[in-house]
Design a protein around this motif. Structure first.
Motif, PDB file in Angstrom:
ATOM      1  N   ASN A 215      10.356  12.689   1.091  1.00 21.04           N
ATOM      2  CA  ASN A 215       9.997  11.383   1.654  1.00 21.04           C
ATOM      3  C   ASN A 215       8.541  10.996   1.442  1.00 21.04           C
ATOM      4  O   ASN A 215       8.099   9.975   1.940  1.00 21.04           O
ATOM      5  CB  ASN A 215      10.245  11.386   3.163  1.00 21.04           C
ATOM      6  CG  ASN A 215      11.718  11.326   3.481  1.00 21.04           C
ATOM      7  OD1 ASN A 215      12.503  10.828   2.686  1.00 21.04           O
ATOM      8  ND2 ASN A 215      12.090  11.845   4.621  1.00 21.04           N
ATOM      9  N   MET A 216       7.775  11.829   0.762  1.00 23.39           N
ATOM     10  CA  MET A 216       6.334  11.620   0.761  1.00 23.39           C
ATOM     11  C   MET A 216       5.912  10.281   0.163  1.00 23.39           C
ATOM     12  O   MET A 216       4.883   9.728   0.561  1.00 23.39           O
ATOM     13  CB  MET A 216       5.622  12.759   0.047  1.00 23.39           C
ATOM     14  CG  MET A 216       5.948  12.876  -1.430  1.00 23.39           C
ATOM     15  SD  MET A 216       5.250  14.388  -2.160  1.00 23.39           S
ATOM     16  CE  MET A 216       3.492  14.008  -2.116  1.00 23.39           C
ATOM     17  N   ASP A 219       5.358   7.223   2.645  1.00 24.96           N
ATOM     18  CA  ASP A 219       4.147   7.097   3.449  1.00 24.96           C
ATOM     19  C   ASP A 219       3.092   6.219   2.765  1.00 24.96           C
ATOM     20  O   ASP A 219       2.248   5.627   3.418  1.00 24.96           O
ATOM     21  CB  ASP A 219       3.553   8.481   3.730  1.00 24.96           C
ATOM     22  CG  ASP A 219       4.442   9.293   4.656  1.00 24.96           C
ATOM     23  OD1 ASP A 219       5.288   8.685   5.327  1.00 24.96           O
ATOM     24  OD2 ASP A 219       4.293  10.522   4.707  1.00 24.96           O
ATOM     25  N   TYR A 220       3.136   6.178   1.445  1.00 26.73           N
ATOM     26  CA  TYR A 220       2.125   5.410   0.716  1.00 26.73           C
ATOM     27  C   TYR A 220       2.628   4.046   0.271  1.00 26.73           C
ATOM     28  O   TYR A 220       1.849   3.160  -0.074  1.00 26.73           O
ATOM     29  CB  TYR A 220       1.671   6.197  -0.529  1.00 26.73           C
ATOM     30  CG  TYR A 220       0.771   7.337  -0.190  1.00 26.73           C
ATOM     31  CD1 TYR A 220      -0.588   7.116   0.025  1.00 26.73           C
ATOM     32  CD2 TYR A 220       1.253   8.619  -0.050  1.00 26.73           C
ATOM     33  CE1 TYR A 220      -1.427   8.153   0.361  1.00 26.73           C
ATOM     34  CE2 TYR A 220       0.429   9.673   0.289  1.00 26.73           C
ATOM     35  CZ  TYR A 220      -0.911   9.432   0.490  1.00 26.73           C
ATOM     36  OH  TYR A 220      -1.743  10.455   0.820  1.00 26.73           O
TER      37      TYR A 220
ATOM     38  N   GLY B 239       3.609   8.672   9.516  1.00 26.83           N
ATOM     39  CA  GLY B 239       3.269   8.370   8.124  1.00 26.83           C
ATOM     40  C   GLY B 239       1.778   8.340   7.870  1.00 26.83           C
ATOM     41  O   GLY B 239       1.313   7.797   6.876  1.00 26.83           O
ATOM     42  N   MET B 240       0.996   8.932   8.748  1.00 21.78           N
ATOM     43  CA  MET B 240      -0.459   8.982   8.590  1.00 21.78           C
ATOM     44  C   MET B 240      -0.782   9.898   7.410  1.00 21.78           C
ATOM     45  O   MET B 240      -0.381  11.061   7.385  1.00 21.78           O
ATOM     46  CB  MET B 240      -1.023   9.560   9.886  1.00 21.78           C
ATOM     47  CG  MET B 240      -2.494   9.612   9.906  1.00 21.78           C
ATOM     48  SD  MET B 240      -3.122   8.250  10.869  1.00 21.78           S
ATOM     49  CE  MET B 240      -4.739   8.894  11.132  1.00 21.78           C
ATOM     50  N   THR B 241      -1.494   9.364   6.418  1.00 20.32           N
ATOM     51  CA  THR B 241      -1.781  10.183   5.248  1.00 20.32           C
ATOM     52  C   THR B 241      -3.233  10.608   5.184  1.00 20.32           C
ATOM     53  O   THR B 241      -3.586  11.521   4.452  1.00 20.32           O
ATOM     54  CB  THR B 241      -1.455   9.417   3.959  1.00 20.32           C
ATOM     55  OG1 THR B 241      -2.125   8.157   4.023  1.00 20.32           O
ATOM     56  CG2 THR B 241       0.033   9.199   3.815  1.00 20.32           C
ATOM     57  N   ASN B 265       6.622  15.503   8.549  1.00 19.75           N
ATOM     58  CA  ASN B 265       5.727  15.658   7.395  1.00 19.75           C
ATOM     59  C   ASN B 265       4.268  15.590   7.797  1.00 19.75           C
ATOM     60  O   ASN B 265       3.416  16.213   7.203  1.00 19.75           O
ATOM     61  CB  ASN B 265       5.912  14.517   6.390  1.00 19.75           C
ATOM     62  CG  ASN B 265       7.347  14.283   6.036  1.00 19.75           C
ATOM     63  OD1 ASN B 265       8.195  15.135   6.266  1.00 19.75           O
ATOM     64  ND2 ASN B 265       7.626  13.132   5.463  1.00 19.75           N
TER      65      ASN B 265
END
Lengths: 286, 431
Positions: A215-216, A219-220, B239-241, B265
């Motif tokens: 799923n990475m 996030d972007y 979803g904090m990257t 994640n």
């Protein structure tokens, strides 16, 4: 105090660099071919997985994957472009739907074949940059420099090479370009492959500092679109400006506010920009 | 394929999953099925209630009964799911091998809740209303647990057992929590940290939703109760990257211990950046969720030295643990990942089975009565359900991670601790 300011500025610059690096491929495909590639985040994910796979295959940690990642995603991009995007170039809604489907398939495929677990990649550059009591992670500084190099390369590619000239000719007048012997379908392919490759490169660069999992890319995903839309479509300056603005603003606000509030402010600003200047801050009005 | 064929295909896949181990091959089939199922289920939703003929009730069918289970097969919770399924298969194997329940064999129906609130409620309603399960296990995140407890369990008067720790706050007659509350993790953990690690100041970082925020609240309260400093809190959106600003503030606050309640994640991303900023060794990290599925995602040089309180660890040594692991590896394959989520699922299913036997019927109201006060000796020890709150007495272990991702060194065993939900359940709300 000085340390706080310096760290905050570097946080902003490194976040901006990351956003620019990831958005570049999206902006190139979007700006030059008008395709909104919703699978961009998944190409990014494939890039990160390539690093992990090569590392586990016993190849030299990181660097082998770093070289392979853009090639693998470029190949994936080429297959997807040839198999159906090429038939959809003049139908933006269909490409939207098609690439969205591709994104789901890629995500679930990785989940099925490799599994839902998280993975890590060895960080090639570790440690802190230290100077007079100030310290900052070296890898983040490396990302900033690397992004600058990639942007410079892209500017050169589009402004000073034969390939750049063909792309420009194809965009300005497709029929005329074909008349003077440019294979426009090939140009389309090259643009898509380049964009996909850049996404893979970004995934490789980010693989040591984020969680590698199916799923990475999600996030972007939203923020790279914001970068492209706010910056303005169709120019390198747009990506640079959009990425810097969002990265610096979010990092700057996060230094003082809760991250949630910072993100909300950035989104409100994005809405205002789109309302007041639909072509983007650095885009040209039609 | 028409939608009935799709339905039966999914059923067939689910059956395959129930019968055997969760091998990659099986998982592949199931996941493939779910992609199809997504399309099928939206078609079903559009057509209203499907006209599939099923056996009339959990009790229906001459010699079979159904137990439902929802778990996070996909979405951000997908790393947690495999041990829950393997453990559920083990529990069902054991129950059925011993002759089933009240002379009936038990079928397990597994649904993927996508780690999503809406889908969890839809799938829960499907299990309860359409598949007529006798009871169900709900393995989901806090946001979905609240919704499922209210809209599925309470609304349909069906027993729901939750095998995943949470911050507390659910009180209804049909909800049973077989895992830790803050008073069974955070509260005893803090005095231990003060005594053993000389911790005098604390910090809290969490995901901005019920579990993260509720857990930081518990840390803040415990700090006040113990007379130590609470230096600050951070709530990060999903979803904090980029965690640099939060890490910067953490470094500036320089607490002795930082509690981390970051989900999915995001936890891995946070940890990587925490290490990259060179904070490892400067700030002690403490968790209520840090276990065998997280450690492999961290580079070995950063794996060791983090503290966590869990109800069970793979390294916890007891007779029941050994027996559980033997069975687990037989069902799932030697060396397959197992976590306290698997252990909790195993306990929860067995407790339901014991309650059915005690009640002598599958009838929900009588099973609820039988569950109240029921005790079961599982891998972690004797888990007991408090009749007043429907939360369980569970073990509190404190362990330190080592370079070996499976080997948590158990530093303290604080024994079995009774539940004390933060919002008091009065006797009426569970009746």
């Amino acid at each position: 105090m000085l340390n706080f300011v310096l760290t905050s500025v570097l946080n902003g610059v490194s976040l901006a660099a990351v956003l620019i690096l990831i958005s570049l491929g999206l902006a190139i495909i979007f700006g030059l071919r008008g395709v909104i590639n919703l699978a961009h985040g998944e190409f990014f994910m494939l890039g990160a997985y390539t690093v992990w796979v090569t590392e586990n295959a016993g190849l030299p940690p990181f660097w082998a994957g770093f070289v392979l990642a853009p090639l693998v995603t470029a190949l994936a991009g080429w297959i997807i472009e040839r198999s159906f995007i090429q038939f959809l170039y003049r139908r933006p809604i269909e490409t939207l739907l098609g690439t969205w489907g591709v994104s789901i398939v890629l995500r679930e495929l990785v989940r099925i074949v490799i599994g839902p677990e998280h993975h890590y990649a060895t960080q090639p550059i570790t440690g802190q940059f230290e100077l007079l009591g100030f310290s900052y992670p070296l890898y983040r500084i490396a990302i900033i420099l690397f992004t600058a190099a990639v942007v410079a390369l892209m500017v050169y590619l589009f402004a000073h090479t034969d390939f750049g000239l063909r792309v420009k000719a194809t965009i300005s007048d497709r029929g005329m370009a074909e008349a003077v012997g440019i294979n426009t379908s090939r140009v389309d392919q090259m643009v898509f492959v380049l964009g996909a490759g850049l996404a893979g490169l970004a995934g490789a660069v980010m693989s040591p500092v984020v969680a590698i999992n199916p799923n990475m890319g999600l996030d972007y995903f939203a923020r790279t679109f914001l970068v492209v839309i706010i910056g303005g479509i169709g120019s390198m300056l747009g990506v640079l400006g959009g990425g810097s603005l969002i990265g610096m603003l979010e990092a700057g606000l996060s230094a003082f506010l809760k991250p949630i509030v910072a993100q909300v402010i950035v989104l409100v600003m994005a809405i205002l920009v789109i309302r007041l200047r639909p072509q983007g801050i650095f885009g040209k009005a039609k | 394929m028409n939608r009935y064929q799709k339905d039966s295909r999914i059923q067939e896949l689910t059956d395959q999953l129930q019968r055997g181990q969760l091998s990659r091959r099986n998982f592949l089939k199931i996941a493939g099925g779910f992609i199809g199922a997504a399309a099928a289920s939206s078609a079903l939703a559009a057509c209203g209630q499907p006209a599939t003929a099923t056996t009339p009730a959990g009790e229906g069918g001459a010699d079979r009964v159904r137990l439902g289970m929802m778990t996070t097969l996909s979405g951000i919770g997908s790393i947690h799911a495999p041990p829950t399924i393997n453990a559920a298969n083990l529990a069902l194997d054991e129950i059925n091998a011993a002759g089933g329940l009240l002379g009936k064999q038990v079928d397990l129906l597994i649904e993927d809740n996508h780690t999503d609130v809406d889908i969890a409620v839809q799938k829960g309603l499907k299990l309860v209303q359409e598949k007529k399960v006798a009871a169900f296990i709900d393995f989901g995140f806090s946001n979905s647990r609240f919704a499922v407890a209210e809209k599925v369990a309470l609304a349909n008067k069906t027993v729901m057992l939750s095998p995943i720790f949470y911050e507390g706050g659910i009180c209804n007659r049909y909800f049973f929590n077989i895992s830790a509350l803050p008073n069974q993790g955070i509260n005893p953990f803090m005095p231990w940290l003060m005594k053993e690690k000389a911790a005098k100041s604390f910090y809290g970082i969490g995901s901005a939703y019920a579990w993260g925020i509720g857990s930081i609240d518990a840390v803040e309260k415990a700090a006040a109760a113990n007379g130590v400093k609470f230096l600050g809190r951070e709530e990060a959106p999903f979803g904090m990257t980029d965690w640099s600003a939060i890490i910067q503030r953490l470094e500036a606050a320089a607490p002795d211990v930082c509690f981390v309640f970051v989900a999915g994640n995001d936890l891995v991303t946070f940890l990587k950046q925490f290490f990259d900023f060179g904070l490892n060794g400067k700030v002690q990290l403490a968790f209520t969720y840090f276990q065998e599925e997280v450690t492999p995602t961290i580079a070995p040089e950063f794996r060791a030295g983090h503290l966590s309180t869990n109800t069970w660890f793979l390294s916890y040594d007891s007779l029941e643990s050994k027996k559980f692991l033997e069975g687990y590896y037989r069902v799932a394959g030697q060396g397959t990942l197992v976590t306290m989520f698997g252990e909790g699922t195993y306990d929860a299913i067995w407790m339901w089975a014991k309650a059915v036997e005690k009640a002598g019927t599958f009838e929900t109201e009588k099973v609820v009565d039988a569950l109240e006060g029921l005790a079961f000796k599982g891998p972690q020890g004797e888990v007991t359900i408090d009749p007043k709150t429907h939360h369980a007495t569970v073990r509190c272990l404190i362990a330190e991670s080592t370079e070996d991702s499976n080997n948590f060194k158990i530093l303290a065993d604080l024994g079995m601790i009774p539940p004390d939900p933060p919002q008091a359940c009065d006797a009426n709300s569970v009746r």
